[in-house]
Design an enzyme around this catalytic site. Structure first.
Site, short mmCIF file in Angstrom:
data_model
loop_
_atom_site.label_atom_id
_atom_site.label_comp_id
_atom_site.label_asym_id
_atom_site.label_seq_id
_atom_site.Cartn_x
_atom_site.Cartn_y
_atom_site.Cartn_z
N PRO A 1 -4.34 -1.89 -7.28
CA PRO A 1 -5.20 -2.79 -8.04
C PRO A 1 -6.28 -3.40 -7.15
CG PRO A 1 -3.06 -3.81 -7.63
CD PRO A 1 -2.95 -2.39 -7.17
N SER B 1 -2.33 -23.39 5.29
CA SER B 1 -1.20 -22.92 6.11
C SER B 1 -1.19 -21.39 6.09
CB SER B 1 0.12 -23.47 5.56
OG SER B 1 0.24 -23.19 4.16
N ASP C 1 4.82 -20.36 2.14
CA ASP C 1 5.14 -21.57 1.38
C ASP C 1 4.51 -21.49 -0.01
OD1 ASP C 1 2.43 -22.04 1.83
OD2 ASP C 1 2.79 -23.48 3.45
N HIS D 1 0.82 -1.21 0.00
CA HIS D 1 0.00 0.00 0.00
C HIS D 1 0.86 1.26 0.00
CE1 HIS D 1 -4.34 -1.15 0.70
NE2 HIS D 1 -3.72 -2.32 0.64
N ASP D 2 1.99 1.21 0.65
CA ASP D 2 2.87 2.39 0.64
C ASP D 2 3.53 2.56 -0.72
OD1 ASP D 2 4.20 4.65 1.76
OD2 ASP D 2 6.01 3.43 1.92
N HIS E 1 -0.11 -13.76 -0.77
CA HIS E 1 -1.38 -14.21 -0.22
C HIS E 1 -1.29 -15.59 0.41
CE1 HIS E 1 -3.89 -11.33 -2.99
NE2 HIS E 1 -3.19 -10.70 -2.05
N VAL F 1 1.52 3.66 -3.98
CA VAL F 1 0.92 5.00 -3.96
C VAL F 1 2.01 6.03 -3.68
CG1 VAL F 1 -0.86 6.44 -2.95
CG2 VAL F 1 -1.20 3.96 -3.08
N ASP G 1 7.55 5.78 0.21
CA ASP G 1 7.96 7.01 0.89
C ASP G 1 7.26 7.22 2.23
OD1 ASP G 1 5.39 7.57 0.06
OD2 ASP G 1 5.85 9.52 -0.81
N ASP H 1 -5.04 -18.54 2.61
CA ASP H 1 -4.43 -19.84 2.31
C ASP H 1 -4.87 -20.79 3.42
OD1 ASP H 1 -2.89 -22.06 1.90
OD2 ASP H 1 -0.96 -21.02 1.89
#
Length: 336
Positions: free
Chosen positions: A169, A256, A261, A74-75, A199, A78, A82, A253
């Site tokens: 996105p 796990s 993994d 997210h940083d 993810h 955009v 920074d 996931d």
């Protein structure tokens, strides 16, 4: 003699670089003012302090490892890497007030790490670098790789809600849109498919995927036809029909959820990806081939190497270095 001098200097440079890679801490020049070991002289314990604090954070709440990994995305997407995501705004117009940030977690933990570094090395380590190091250590503490990171970023002074809502996105993106979002940030298809593997750890709120995946696919009032028919009923039990504000958490996931993994790729290949954007990886020749290869891989070695490279690439997005930007004492310091 001139040639000999050139050769000697070349050997010194190579030795210095090798020493830094081997752990002596000498900075190795990186991308656009970044370097591995940037704080070797000014704050030599910086990376160790970040890791020590991250250990405590993850021990206290394991869900914060994937949260802080997401925080870097997210940083960086955009306005670049920074720390603009951290800035508070009196008028609620900053990135952290955007719709895309509503479930983001990690602000307090980044400030906590920053405070430790301020005690050790006042006004030296940027919040932007802390976010990148924390994300790396979040992966490592989830049994993933601990790769070297380039540091030397400075903190941005501008944070706008509209940028966050336009540059990230959405989880319902198709493969064409995903590749466009990534290409705008100078990231390729491989970065896309590799970073999607993040993810493999963490949770998602039903409101972020249930409508598109379970109840109103493409606005047609039906389930996504590509979704695994055995997996769909499990998700329906957890998520209220099409409620965009459903904050119920589901593991991304299931097998796990807190181990870094290859299970994510096996899930996607079996049509058990949680988001439309996960499933979309099968709709492109190159990303599909990568998913197939990782889904059948016996070892994480290739993926861990690729992940380190992709995270390095993401960490280079629109960085501020040198005299640009600033070093903040408090990462969420109010926008003027």
């Amino acid at each position: 003699m001139a040639l000999l001098g050139v050769l000697v200097r070349a050997v010194i440079i190579v030795v210095a670089a090798a020493a830094a890679v081997s752990g002596s801490g000498l900075p190795v020049p990186g991308f656009d003012g970044l370097a591995i070991g940037f704080y070797h002289e000014t704050c030599p314990q910086a990376e160790d302090l970040v890791l020590a604090e991250m250990r405590e954070i993850v021990q206290e709440d394991r869900t914060l490892a994937p949260a802080l990994l997401r925080f870097m995305l997210h940083d960086c997407f955009v306005r670049g890497c920074d720390a603009s995501i951290m800035l508070k705004s009196r008028e609620k117009i900053g990135e952290r007030d955007a719709n895309s940030s509503y479930s983001l977690r990690g602000y307090e933990q980044i400030e906590r790490i920053k405070a430790k570094l301020e005690d050790e090395c006042p006004m030296t380590v940027s919040c932007a670098d802390i976010i990148v190091m924390a994300a790396r250590d979040a992966v490592f503490l989830s049994n993933g790789p601990r790769y070297q990171v380039e540091t030397g970023r400075r903190d941005g002074k501008v944070s706008c809600t509209i940028d966050a809502d336009n540059d990230l996105p959405p989880p319902g993106s198709n493969i064409v849109d995903l590749k466009i979002y990534f290409s705008v940030k100078n990231l390729g298809w491989k970065d896309l498919v590799v970073l999607s593997g993040s993810h493999t750890i963490g949770r998602a709120q039903c409101g972020s995927f249930a409508r598109d995946r379970l109840y109103n696919y493409s606005g047609e009032g039906r389930q996504d036809p590509s979704l695994n028919t055995a997996y769909a009923p499990e998700l329906r039990k957890a998520c209220v029909a099409g409620d965009p504000f459903d904050k119920t958490y589901v593991d991304m996931d299931p097998g796990s959820p807190y181990t870094f993994d290859l299970s994510y790729y096996r899930d996607v290949y079996s049509n058990r990806g949680l988001f439309v954007s996960d499933q979309a990886l099968l709709n492109d020749r190159w990303t599909r081939q990568y998913v197939e290869r990782m889904a059948s891989a016996d070892s994480t070695d290739e993926y861990f190497r690729d992940y380190a490279e992709a995270m390095t690439n993401m960490g280079r997005i629109e960085v501020l270095t040198g005299d640009n930007g600033e070093i903040r004492k408090v990462c969420g310091a109010y926008v003027d």
